[in-house]
Design a protein around this motif. Structure first.
Motif, PDB file in Angstrom:
ATOM      1  N   ILE A 220      62.031  44.136  38.018  1.00  7.04           N
ATOM      2  CA  ILE A 220      61.188  43.284  37.367  1.00  7.04           C
ATOM      3  C   ILE A 220      60.160  43.492  36.627  1.00  7.04           C
ATOM      4  CG2 ILE A 220      59.939  40.972  37.899  1.00  7.04           C
ATOM      5  CD1 ILE A 220      61.460  40.930  40.555  1.00  7.04           C
ATOM      6  N   ALA A 221      59.713  43.149  35.561  1.00  4.02           N
ATOM      7  CA  ALA A 221      58.526  43.661  34.820  1.00  4.02           C
ATOM      8  C   ALA A 221      57.730  42.372  34.672  1.00  4.02           C
ATOM      9  CB  ALA A 221      59.018  44.029  33.504  1.00  4.02           C
ATOM     10  N   VAL A 222      56.390  42.662  35.101  1.00  5.91           N
ATOM     11  CA  VAL A 222      55.410  41.503  34.907  1.00  5.91           C
ATOM     12  C   VAL A 222      54.298  42.149  34.072  1.00  5.91           C
ATOM     13  CG1 VAL A 222      53.385  40.716  36.278  1.00  5.91           C
ATOM     14  CG2 VAL A 222      55.670  40.876  37.361  1.00  5.91           C
ATOM     15  N   GLU A 223      53.602  41.140  33.143  1.00  7.72           N
ATOM     16  CA  GLU A 223      52.772  41.640  32.049  1.00  7.72           C
ATOM     17  C   GLU A 223      51.498  41.002  32.407  1.00  7.72           C
ATOM     18  OE1 GLU A 223      52.220  41.339  27.171  1.00  7.72           O
ATOM     19  OE2 GLU A 223      54.181  41.424  28.065  1.00  7.72           O
TER      20      GLU A 223
ATOM     21  N   GLN B 103      56.181  40.286  43.930  1.00  8.12           N
ATOM     22  CA  GLN B 103      56.251  41.433  44.545  1.00  8.12           C
ATOM     23  C   GLN B 103      57.243  41.218  45.882  1.00  8.12           C
ATOM     24  OE1 GLN B 103      52.459  42.750  44.912  1.00  8.12           O
ATOM     25  NE2 GLN B 103      52.401  44.010  43.066  1.00  8.12           N
ATOM     26  N   GLU B 104      56.926  40.448  46.764  1.00 13.04           N
ATOM     27  CA  GLU B 104      57.682  40.386  47.894  1.00 13.04           C
ATOM     28  C   GLU B 104      59.181  39.834  47.884  1.00 13.04           C
ATOM     29  OE1 GLU B 104      55.776  37.350  50.210  1.00 13.04           O
ATOM     30  OE2 GLU B 104      53.856  38.278  50.212  1.00 13.04           O
ATOM     31  N   LEU B 105      59.257  39.146  46.595  1.00 15.69           N
ATOM     32  CA  LEU B 105      60.973  38.830  46.317  1.00 15.69           C
ATOM     33  C   LEU B 105      61.479  40.174  45.739  1.00 15.69           C
ATOM     34  CD1 LEU B 105      62.826  36.786  45.403  1.00 15.69           C
ATOM     35  CD2 LEU B 105      61.931  36.739  43.004  1.00 15.69           C
TER      36      LEU B 105
ATOM     37  N   LEU C 169      59.644  47.464  40.754  1.00 20.50           N
ATOM     38  CA  LEU C 169      58.468  46.597  39.864  1.00 20.50           C
ATOM     39  C   LEU C 169      57.623  47.357  38.920  1.00 20.50           C
ATOM     40  CD1 LEU C 169      57.572  45.125  43.457  1.00 20.50           C
ATOM     41  CD2 LEU C 169      58.694  43.815  41.471  1.00 20.50           C
ATOM     42  N   HIS C 170      57.531  46.942  37.967  1.00 15.89           N
ATOM     43  CA  HIS C 170      56.868  47.368  36.694  1.00 15.89           C
ATOM     44  C   HIS C 170      55.725  46.543  36.569  1.00 15.89           C
ATOM     45  CE1 HIS C 170      55.306  49.813  33.645  1.00 15.89           C
ATOM     46  NE2 HIS C 170      55.638  48.748  32.540  1.00 15.89           N
TER      47      HIS C 170
ATOM     48  N   PHE D 110      52.978  47.690  42.921  1.00 15.40           N
ATOM     49  CA  PHE D 110      54.075  48.213  42.049  1.00 15.40           C
ATOM     50  C   PHE D 110      54.704  49.625  42.148  1.00 15.40           C
ATOM     51  CE2 PHE D 110      51.723  44.724  40.143  1.00 15.40           C
ATOM     52  CZ  PHE D 110      52.681  43.739  39.566  1.00 15.40           C
ATOM     53  N   ASP D 111      55.968  49.832  41.618  1.00 15.90           N
ATOM     54  CA  ASP D 111      56.234  51.134  41.178  1.00 15.90           C
ATOM     55  C   ASP D 111      55.730  51.879  40.200  1.00 15.90           C
ATOM     56  OD1 ASP D 111      58.462  50.875  43.513  1.00 15.90           O
ATOM     57  OD2 ASP D 111      59.063  49.427  42.205  1.00 15.90           O
TER      58      ASP D 111
END
Length: 339
Positions: A139-142, A162-164, A172-173, A197-198
């Motif tokens: 998953i990517a978050v901006e 993040q928990e999901l 996670l990015h 995040f990773d």
């Protein structure tokens, strides 16, 4: 003959020019061969950003797109799936690089103003999809969200996503190109915004005003792998401490002043009829009947804006836009939008 007014460039915060102090720091930078890991200024920059964001190691890259694509390469194998919102930078503005470079397939969700909604993300992911469907692996978050208008992601929503992701074993990015703006606007510490995040990418050449560069942070093991892929993609650089020095100067001098950009963006938005709650940081996105026509008319009067769709304009304040420039932009754009 009267001098023509200076051009007011609101296309992006990437158009800034290095200050005199930044240029001095760059000219005086101690350098070495970064491909060998011998450039002390690059090493200092990578360590500093990693420390600020709470990660083991960092990697200097020429662009934010490269930093993002290296992160995705680490988290998603060819033929696997990345999920993000429909107008995320990694799928809208990086030229299909995830597919072209890494064989990554993507699926997206709708997000008003780019704002993160954990329930929507949960409905999109398909981890462990079996032999006949594509499995989601990251998953990517901006944050902040560029095409969403500089939206600051609510920290509670980030934690829920993040928990999901963790519950399903997903990478996670964080595309944190403008994470500095999120920090200044929200008051949430950088360590907290970046935690969980990773991989995290941050940009030095947007609001911070450096001429070039981003940094990817992650575990030491992941950064070692990213360094290999950076070289493989042709992104190895030699005596690049000259550029890294601009980044170090930006970190030490230009973070807190982002509040000035936010204030000017709010003033610009209000003058142009934008709802105040839609302008959280330094980006104003306006919906107009004919964006290309407005862009051309503004350019003829010395104000440059980004046309990001048939009916969308983007205006970005930055350290090269002062109050006089803002007044000029309002003077030009106000009548064009009213008409």
């Amino acid at each position: 003959m009267n001098a023509l007014p200076a051009v007011v460039d609101l296309r992006s915060d990437t158009v800034t020019k290095p200050s005199a102090g930044m240029r001095r720091a760059m000219a005086e930078a101690e350098v070495g061969d970064d491909v060998y890991g011998d450039d002390p200024t690059v090493n200092a920059l990578e360590a500093e950003v990693a420390r600020m964001l709470g990660y083991e190691a960092g990697l200097f890259t020429a662009t934010g797109s490269l930093a993002n694509q290296l992160a995705l390469r680490l988290l998603v194998k060819p033929g696997e799936e990345l999920v993000c919102d429909r107008i995320a930078h990694v799928v809208r503005a990086e030229m299909g690089a995830a597919a072209a470079f890494s064989g990554i397939t993507t699926r997206t969700w709708e997000a008003a103003a780019g704002r993160l909604d954990p329930d929507t993300v949960a409905a999109v992911i398909t981890p462990n999809a079996g032999w006949h469907q594509v499995s989601t692996t990251a998953i990517a978050v901006e944050n902040t969200h560029n095409f969403g208008g500089g939206t600051v992601q609510p920290i509670e929503a980030v934690r829920a996503v993040q928990e999901l992701g963790r519950a399903h074993g997903l990478g996670l990015h964080l595309d944190g190109a403008r994470l500095w703006n999120a920090h200044v606007a929200s008051g949430v510490p950088l360590l907290e915004l970046a935690a969980g995040f990773d991989t995290v990418s941050v940009c030095l050449s947007k609001g911070l005003g450096a001429p070039v560069g981003s940094v990817l942070v992650a575990s030491a093991e992941r950064i070692a792998e990213a360094r290999t892929w950076r070289k493989r993609y042709g992104g190895g650089m030699r005596q690049v401490g000259i550029l890294a020095a601009g980044g170090l100067f930006a970190l030490r001098h230009n973070i807190e002043r982002l509040a000035e950009d936010h204030d000017r963006a709010a003033r610009l938005a209000a003058a142009l009829g934008q709802k105040p709650e839609l302008t959280e940081t330094n980006i104003v996105v306006l919906r107009v009947p004919d964006a290309p026509a407005v862009g051309r008319a503004a350019l003829e009067q010395g104000v440059v804006v980004s046309v990001i769709g048939p009916s969308l304009l983007r205006l970005v304040t930055h350290l090269d836009i002062d109050d006089d420039g803002l007044d000029r932009a309002i003077e030009v754009l106000g009548p064009l939008l009213a008409g």
